[in-house]
Enzyme design. Structure first.
Site, short mmCIF file in Angstrom:
data_model
loop_
_atom_site.label_atom_id
_atom_site.label_comp_id
_atom_site.label_asym_id
_atom_site.label_seq_id
_atom_site.Cartn_x
_atom_site.Cartn_y
_atom_site.Cartn_z
N HIS A 1 18.02 91.37 24.95
CA HIS A 1 18.35 90.97 23.38
C HIS A 1 17.15 90.21 23.08
CE1 HIS A 1 22.85 90.08 25.57
NE2 HIS A 1 22.58 90.83 24.94
N GLN B 1 19.03 87.74 29.20
CA GLN B 1 20.42 87.54 27.79
C GLN B 1 18.93 87.11 27.57
OE1 GLN B 1 24.51 88.05 28.86
NE2 GLN B 1 23.86 86.96 30.60
#
Ligand code: APR
Ligand code: ZN
Length: 238
Positions: free
Chosen positions: A114, A96
Site C-alpha cells: 500500500h 499493508q
C-alpha cells in the site's frame, strides 16, 4: 500456548496490517478511535480526494509521517526480523502498513503493497520512481513538482487504486507452505484474499491478533493476543 513449527522445507509468507504497529503507538484504521474515525476515506484517501483537495490529502499524510517517524518498532516487528534472520530466503513479508517499522526492526525481504509514508511520487504516471521525502507540508505551496510538471503526491495506494507489485506477491504466496497473517481486519481487498490463495495452494494459514478478522474462517489456526506479546517465542524453527 502451542508454538508454530517451521520445518526446513517450509516457506513462510507473512502479511501484516495496522495491528502490528498498534503497540508502537500508531493507531489502526477501523478501531473506534482509529484513523478512519477522525478522517473520511473519501476526503483523504481516494484519487477523487487528491483531484479535489490535494492540500487536505497532504495534511493527513504529513501528520502520519511525523507520527510514523516518532514511533519505534515493538517486539512483534523484532520477532519477525529474527525469524527472517533464521530462515533467510524462505521468508517473505508483505505489509499493508506504510510505516517503516519493519525495516527499522531489521527486516529486509519485504514489500509495502500500500506504499510508503516516507516517499512521494509524481501524480502523473510519467515513469519517474518514488523519491524519499520526510517533509511535513503545512501548505500545498510547499509541495514540489516533478520534472514533467506533475504535482508530487504521497506514495500511498489510495482506495480504488491497484496495490503495488501484485505479481510478485502472487508468486510468493504460490510458493509458501505457511502463511502468517498478523493484525489486519480482513476487510480490504485484495489483501483479505491472500489467505484463500494460500489455502488453495495447500498452505497452513495462521492468524495472530486480539480479535477475529472478517475472514477468520479461512485460517487453519488463530492465535489470540496482541502481536507484541504473542510473537516473541512463538516460532519453533527446525
Ligand atoms: N496486535 C495485533 N493485532 C492488533 C493489535 C495488536 N496489538 N491491536 C489491534 N489489532 C488488530 C485489530 O483487531 C484489527 O483486526 O489490527 C487490526 C487492524 O485492522 P484495520 O484497522 O482494519 O487495519 P488494516 O487491516 O491494516 O487495514 C487494511 O485498510 O485503510 C486501509 O490501506 C489501509 O492498509 C490499510 C488497509
Ligand atoms: Zn512526473
Amino acid at each position: 500456548m502451542a508454538g508454530i513449527s517451521i520445518t526446513s522445507s517450509d516457506r513462510v509468507f507473512v502479511l501484516t496490517g495496522a495491528g502490528i504497529s498498534a503497540e508502537s503507538g500508531l493507531p489502526t484504521f477501523r478501531a473506534e478511535d482509529g484513523l478512519w474515525a477522525g478522517n473520511r476515506i473519501e476526503d483523504v484517501c481516494t484519487p477523487e480526494a487528491w483531484r479535489r483537495n490535494p492540500g487536505l490529502v497532504w495534511t493527513f499524510y504529513s501528520k502520519r509521517r511525523v507520527d510514523g517517524a516518532k514511533a519505534q518498532p515493538n517486539p512483534a516487528h523484532f520477532a519477525l526480523a529474527e525469524l527472517e534472520g533464521r530462515i533467510g530466503d524462505r521468508y517473505f513479508l508483505c505489509t499493508q502498513n506504510v510505516d517503516d517499522l519493519h525495516e527499522r526492526a531489521g527486516s529486509t525481504r519485504l514489500l509495502h503493497m500500500h506504499g510508503e509514508l516516507a516517499k512521494s511520487r509524481c501524480e502523473r504516471d510519467c515513469g519517474k520512481p518514488p523519491v524519499e521525502d520526510h517533509a511535513f507540508y503545512a501548505s500545498l505551496d510547499e509541495v514540489g513538482r516533478c520534472a514533467c510538471g506533475g504535482r508530487m503526491r504521497p506514495h500511498i495506494v489510495f482506495f480504488g487504486e491497484m496495490p503495488l507489485e501484485m505479481d510478485r506477491i502472487q508468486d510468493e504466496i504460490h510458493k509458501a507452505t505457511l502463511m502468517l497473517v498478523i493484525g489486519t481486519s480482513g476487510s480490504v481487498y485484495p489483501a483479505a484474499s491472500f489467505v484463500h490463495w494460500a489455502r488453495q495452494g495447500g498452505a497452513r494459514t495462521v492468524y495472530i491478533g486480539p480479535e477475529h478478522p472478517l475472514n477468520a474462517s479461512a485460517f487453519t489456526q488463530i492465535v489470540e493476543g496482541k502481536a507484541g506479546e504473542v510473537l516473541p517465542g512463538l516460532f519453533d524453527v527446525e
